[in-house]
Design an enzyme around this catalytic site. Sequence first.
Site, short mmCIF file in Angstrom:
data_model
loop_
_atom_site.label_atom_id
_atom_site.label_comp_id
_atom_site.label_asym_id
_atom_site.label_seq_id
_atom_site.Cartn_x
_atom_site.Cartn_y
_atom_site.Cartn_z
N GLU A 260 71.83 7.64 151.54
CA GLU A 260 71.76 7.88 152.98
C GLU A 260 71.64 6.56 153.74
OE1 GLU A 260 68.49 10.49 153.58
OE2 GLU A 260 69.57 12.29 152.96
N LEU A 261 70.84 5.64 153.23
CA LEU A 261 70.67 4.35 153.89
C LEU A 261 71.98 3.56 153.91
CD1 LEU A 261 68.54 2.55 155.26
CD2 LEU A 261 68.15 1.47 153.05
#
Length: 694
Positions: free
Chosen positions: A88-89
């Site tokens: 996600e990052l």
Amino acid sequence: MSMVSSSNVVHQPLEHQVFINFRGKELRGSFVSHLVKALKTEGINVFIDNNTRMGKDLKIFFKEIEDSCIAIAVISSLYSESRWCLNELAKIRECVNKKTLEVFPVFYKVSVDTVKNRRHMFGANFDRSVKEDHTKRKAWKRALTFVTKKKGEIVDENSDEVQVINKIVNDVKIKLEEVRREKGTKSPKENIREVSKGGEPMSSSAQTSPFIGITTRLQQLEEKLDFELDEATRVIGVVGMPGIGKTILAKKLLEKWGPEFLNIMFLDDIRKKSKSPGFDKLHKDLLHGLIRSAQDGKENKDIEVSLESLKAKLSKSKVFIVLDDVSEKEMVDETYLVSGLSDEDGFKYFEKHAFSGCCEPSFKKLAKEFVDYSRGHPLALKELGRELLGKDKAYWESKLETLAKSPISNTIQDVLRTPYDDLSKHHKDLFLDVARFFRFEDGYHVRSLLDSSVHENVSEIRNLADKFLINICGGRLEVNDLMYTFAMGLESQPSSENSTSGRRLFNHRDIITILRNNEEATKIRGMFLDMSEIPKKISLGSDTFKEMNDLRYLKFFDSSCTKDSEAKCNLNFPNGLDFTLQEIRNSFRSLPKNISFLYNLKWLDLKYCEQLISLPVLPPSLHWLDAHGCVALEDIESPMALILAETEHSHSTFAFTNCTKLDQVAKNGIISYVWRKIQLMSDALAHQEKVLHH
């Protein structure tokens, strides 16, 4: 048409989402849950995965990130053990680089250095995640490095988590407000509020104007236009500082009076469009736009219409045209100056952006100082207000203290640059000269120094004032705080454009460094050195100024010295001082006789030249001479009255106060000069009264 009663809820599609990226098993029931609650209380849509991720496709979460406006990445000690968090990052980093997302990092009980360099347990967990999927190592590493370079909140054992959460919520609100204004959309709460009790949307006139104080300006502009007149054409130039609200005012005028005309047109970016592809294209766009306005925006593209036929058709109609961002004022019947907001309206406008509601009493004094700095400039008030929203008093005080020294926001700078970029290289230099050296100085004095034109009716200083880069008020030049900060920002930029004109030095430490180091003396345009800041004697070589070929302004002064006392100079030249004119020395008894050939010389300051005995014939162009304190001066070869008669300048000034040794011939010449000046002033006053009566 269906009606919506006041009890109905207006459902809007989710927008302005905040995506929270975090390690669930560590923070779901504590910090993150409190953060989510605080965001939702403010009506902010939040995406958070409250369910297990088993069986879900990662693309679902990537889509939520792409649809969001802000991502809050909460990095904790166990964060790096989750490949989901790291993926996600990496996606967040991708969206931020595309400028479709903004990330707010929170380092929860883990240091930024630990995350950046992957140390301790955080690093060990990261290595284990990489072993499980080595193809993602580079992307995850870049993502962690990327997030540590962003300004974020740090939560440690001593932090007040409630205070941290409140700050995050305030920062999110500020960003969402910026996005809402840029897109022209409204938050869900605003959409609900705008539905009236009868179910009909409120009219735009019933809503608060985005420009407080616009009503008065609109009335004043209407008086200038006087729509009731039957004149064939009336052209009003709406002028003022960039960002002052000219475009908003013109649009409001068109919105109000447009229905009274068959053909209307708002044509923007004239400055840019007139350059490329050219004026002919602009002309054609204007005529076609006017025709379309009478046909509800429709145009039959199958029919070729000549420009001459369009002109003929429009010549029989009453048209209303607004041309936005015009750089020239030719063919204007009259101008309307859009001034800054009044103190009262400026405070209201600042209050609107700096506080969620009314100004807090403890901030009122500080708020007034920010309003005073902005001089009623709406864009400055808005940008400062947005920056200060939600900040504590200490931040306000710190910002106010460094306001003139710190660079202004890019938004304000981009707007203020427009007239500056239109200047020639020479005029850009003059603007920076005035801002650095001649702020609040006598206008005539500065014009004598800076104006290069030999024509009296052409002033380069006036040209800067016409572009609202400087003001001329009561005979003095003024550069308001906003333009001064802008100019100092340009000065500090290491761009080739600004460096070629030479440095302008006012700081005594910088100047002393330059004077002591001849190698750094090139490209110096001006030095103003305050001797009161030099505590002890400094010895310099005779060739100190030898390499300063570009030096244009040099002034040594003592700000602590009163007019009647003698200034002290702590600069010492043991071996004298070399000048290009060999007749001029540090202490001199006379001026070179060839000074009479300096036909553009307008200003000569000889104050406290205590060994000066005589003045040669002076050039007739001289407008200002100050010989105050020349206690040894005996004779003046130039008849003062003759100089005045040749120039016919009633505002010229020749001062000989405290010149106690003047001979009788010189005194008579000065007396004749005084009588001649009185006569010129009387003639000028009589002429002015005659013009007024006619």
